[in-house]
Enzyme design. Structure first.
Site, short mmCIF file in Angstrom:
data_model
loop_
_atom_site.label_atom_id
_atom_site.label_comp_id
_atom_site.label_asym_id
_atom_site.label_seq_id
_atom_site.Cartn_x
_atom_site.Cartn_y
_atom_site.Cartn_z
N THR A 33 0.87 -1.19 0.01
CA THR A 33 0.12 0.04 0.14
C THR A 33 0.79 1.34 0.08
O THR A 33 0.34 2.34 0.12
CB THR A 33 -0.97 -0.04 1.06
OG1 THR A 33 -0.20 -0.07 2.35
CG2 THR A 33 -1.89 -1.01 1.12
N GLY A 34 2.09 1.06 -0.20
CA GLY A 34 3.18 2.08 -0.18
C GLY A 34 3.36 3.07 -1.55
O GLY A 34 2.87 2.66 -2.58
N ARG B 114 -0.03 -3.97 6.35
CA ARG B 114 -0.95 -4.47 7.63
C ARG B 114 -2.49 -4.10 7.39
O ARG B 114 -3.41 -4.73 7.84
CB ARG B 114 -0.44 -3.58 8.63
CG ARG B 114 -1.01 -3.89 10.18
CD ARG B 114 -0.54 -2.86 10.98
NE ARG B 114 0.69 -3.42 11.70
CZ ARG B 114 0.57 -4.17 12.81
NH1 ARG B 114 -0.43 -4.45 13.41
NH2 ARG B 114 2.08 -4.43 13.34
N ASP C 141 19.52 -1.10 -6.31
CA ASP C 141 20.12 0.40 -6.61
C ASP C 141 19.46 0.74 -7.91
O ASP C 141 19.87 0.33 -9.10
CB ASP C 141 21.61 0.49 -6.60
CG ASP C 141 22.11 1.90 -6.70
OD1 ASP C 141 21.57 2.71 -7.45
OD2 ASP C 141 23.17 2.13 -5.91
N HIS C 142 18.32 1.58 -7.83
CA HIS C 142 17.61 1.75 -9.15
C HIS C 142 18.41 2.36 -10.26
O HIS C 142 17.97 2.36 -11.36
CB HIS C 142 16.24 2.26 -8.81
CG HIS C 142 16.20 3.78 -8.34
ND1 HIS C 142 16.51 4.36 -7.41
CD2 HIS C 142 15.95 4.85 -9.45
CE1 HIS C 142 16.63 5.59 -7.50
NE2 HIS C 142 16.21 5.89 -8.74
N HIS D 137 24.03 5.14 -5.39
CA HIS D 137 24.10 5.53 -6.75
C HIS D 137 25.30 6.30 -7.38
O HIS D 137 25.77 6.02 -8.55
CB HIS D 137 22.78 6.65 -6.97
CG HIS D 137 21.59 6.30 -6.38
ND1 HIS D 137 21.05 5.05 -6.35
CD2 HIS D 137 20.51 7.04 -5.83
CE1 HIS D 137 20.01 5.06 -5.62
NE2 HIS D 137 19.59 6.27 -5.41
C1 BG6 Z 1 16.62 7.81 -4.34
C2 BG6 Z 1 16.62 8.73 -3.14
O1 BG6 Z 1 17.25 6.73 -3.92
O2 BG6 Z 1 16.84 8.50 -5.46
C3 BG6 Z 1 16.07 10.07 -3.32
O3 BG6 Z 1 16.25 8.12 -1.89
C4 BG6 Z 1 16.20 10.56 -4.97
O4 BG6 Z 1 16.21 11.21 -2.40
C5 BG6 Z 1 15.83 9.40 -5.81
O5 BG6 Z 1 15.32 11.61 -4.97
C6 BG6 Z 1 16.48 10.26 -7.27
O6 BG6 Z 1 16.10 8.93 -7.97
P1 BG6 Z 1 15.68 9.37 -9.45
O7 BG6 Z 1 15.53 8.24 -10.37
O8 BG6 Z 1 14.63 10.30 -9.52
O9 BG6 Z 1 16.95 10.41 -10.11
#
Ligand code: BG6
Length: 494
Positions: free
Chosen positions: A14-15, A46, A181-182, A244
């Protein structure tokens, strides 16, 4: 190729992350045939919610955030049928047993071969307890694979990360843990390897003989939004640099792996991180690191409050919203080449960009003295534009012996539009295939923490180095001095 059939357990369903990123990613994967029919998603949180309500949340999230439209009713109904919701108290193992029963039903209904992917979009202090209950509740006993996907922050410093990792390792093997780590899911970050290792233009020049400096900028226009509570305890160093920025730096600096195998690539990244020169004394920190916090300012004629006035932020906070540093990778390839890195909130533009500045040709009598020539640049644009451009010197048309810089650009996002798969799509798809290259291995995380911890420790000892910058500006002036003292400047971002 469609991913192997699995049950996906979405903790924190739900987040915000689920709504903004995970649901849209699953939908795009489905629409593009990367998820076949043999999957189910169990939303877990929950609060009580019916399956219908949960599917309605799913629909709204896709309408708002997905790059793919949910306009085909038949396809949508088929997709939504794979989603179920269960309210779960994560501290109660009985709930996990019940989840096991639900899973059996889903396995049978969708013909799923026992594979399980647990996605924890939760606060990290819950990773341990959830893992223990997954084991004790019998959810790891099926005959297929079991994988754990977790979000950052992975700890607050090295000791807390170690503790967290020890808990996870009691239940999962390292190769079953996928730490997100996106940034590693971003198209152009993945492209760094190809640009480096597949081009005769660049590969032979990628070293201290030919590169003068490297600049990595990760700027954001947003402030801390509703995340003041989390951010005030974290700050830019932990929030952006530990993960990142150091990951991008490692991709730029690493040696070529012997094979394009996840472990070989990650081995090379760890070595690069291990070569980072540690900063320990306050003199070293003062000379090489800038720590800033935004105060009141303006962005696009809009007045903005200072960080200390933001919701859930301590009004005397000394947390940094800006970080810049001159970093050295002390190995043969990079000896003497400064890597300048900067990241901050409330800067004038949202961009992620890497600039490789090459050394000039030797002084020569042909065109100009060296210092009159513009250096060659390779710019890797990660976000929001995706592409690369190079800046070279050429003759000014119509003039004799006049040299001018010109650029050649490959704009990926202009060519195929901005509708390329999002980072989360790639990462979820990779996790279902067991492809771990773009996830961070434990030793990378630990190495990054030990670099960051030293800086944080030195800050704790002398806390008077925080510099203020007006919201909407490019950060404290000292950042420019870092480069100026080496005879360089930041290349303007595009
Ligand atoms: C997240 C951080 O990992 O990356 C955020 O916690 C940040 O604070 C975000 O805003 C930035 O990601 P992106 O993909 O929008 O550059």
């Amino acid at each position: 190729i469609a991913a192997a059939g699995a049950v996906y357990y979405l903790f924190g369903a739900t987040g915000d992350l689920a709504r903004r990123k995970l649901f849209p990613a699953l939908f795009s994967l489905y629409k593009e045939g990367k998820l076949a029919e043999d999957f189910a998603v169990v939303g877990l949180a929950r609060r009580p919610r019916t399956n219908e309500q949960f599917r309605q949340d799913l629909y709204e999230s896709i309408v708002e955030f997905s790059r793919n439209k949910a306009d085909d009713k038949q396809l949508w109904d088929k997709f939504a049928e794979h989603f179920e919701y269960m309210s779960l108290d994560i501290n109660n193992v009985d709930g996990f047993r019940e989840l096991g029963n639900l899973t059996e039903r889903l396995d049978a209904k969708f013909n799923i071969p026992g594979n399980r992917l647990f996605y924890l979009a939760l606060a990290p202090d819950l990773f341990g307890p959830v893992s223990f209950n997954l084991r004790d509740g019998g959810l790891l006993e099926s005959k297929g694979w079991h994988r754990l996907v977790i979000e950052k922050p992975f700890g607050y410093d090295l000791p807390s990360a170690q503790k967290l990792n020890e808990q996870l390792c009691q239940v999962f093997k390292e190769e079953e843990i996928f730490r997100i780590d996106h940034y590693l899911g971003k198209e152009m970050v993945q492209n760094i390897e190809v640009i480096r290792f597949a081009n005769a233009f660049f590969e032979p020049l990628w070293n201290n003989k030919h590169i003068a400096n490297v600049q990595i900028t990760l700027s954001e226009t947003v402030g801390v939004e509703e995340r003041g509570g989390y951010y005030d305890k974290s700050g830019a160093l932990r929030d952006m640099v530990q993960n990142h920025m150091l990951q991008m730096l490692a991709m730029i600096a690493m040696e070529p792996p012997s094979r394009l195998h996840p472990e070989d690539i990650r081995d090379e990244k760890v070595k690069a991180l291990r070569s980072l020169r540690p900063y320990t004394t306050s003199e070293e920190i003062d000379a090489n690191v800038v720590r800033g916090q935004y105060s009141e300012g303006m962005l696009k004629s809009k007045p903005l409050t200072g960080y200390r006035q933001e919701e859930s932020v301590n009004s005397e906070s000394v947390t940094e919203t800006y970080f810049a540093a001159r970093v050295f990778v002390d190995n043969f390839r990079w000896a003497g080449v400064p890597f300048y890195i900067r990241t901050g909130k409330r800067l004038p533009v949202k961009t992620t960009e890497v600039v490789i500045e090459f050394k000039n040709v030797p002084d020569n009598v042909l065109f100009a003295r060296r210092h009159d020539l513009s250096p060659n640049l390779l710019v890797i644009r990660v976000h929001p534009m995706e592409g690369i451009y190079i800046k070279i010197n050429a003759k000014k048309p119509g003039e004799n012996n006049v040299v001018q810089p010109v650029s050649m650009e490959f704009c990926q996002s202009c060519m195929i539009g901005l509708n390329t798969p999002e980072a989360y799509e790639r990462l979820i798809y990779d996790a279902t295939r067991g492809e771990s290259t773009y996830f961070t291995r434990w030793d990378e995380v630990a190495q990054a923490w030990s670099f960051v911890d030293r800086i944080a420790d030195a800050w704790r000892e002398g806390s008077d180095n925080l510099q203020f910058y007006p919201a909407g500006s490019w950060g404290p002036e000292k950042t420019d001095e870092l480069l100026a003292s080496d005879g360089f400047h930041w290349w303007p971002v595009n």
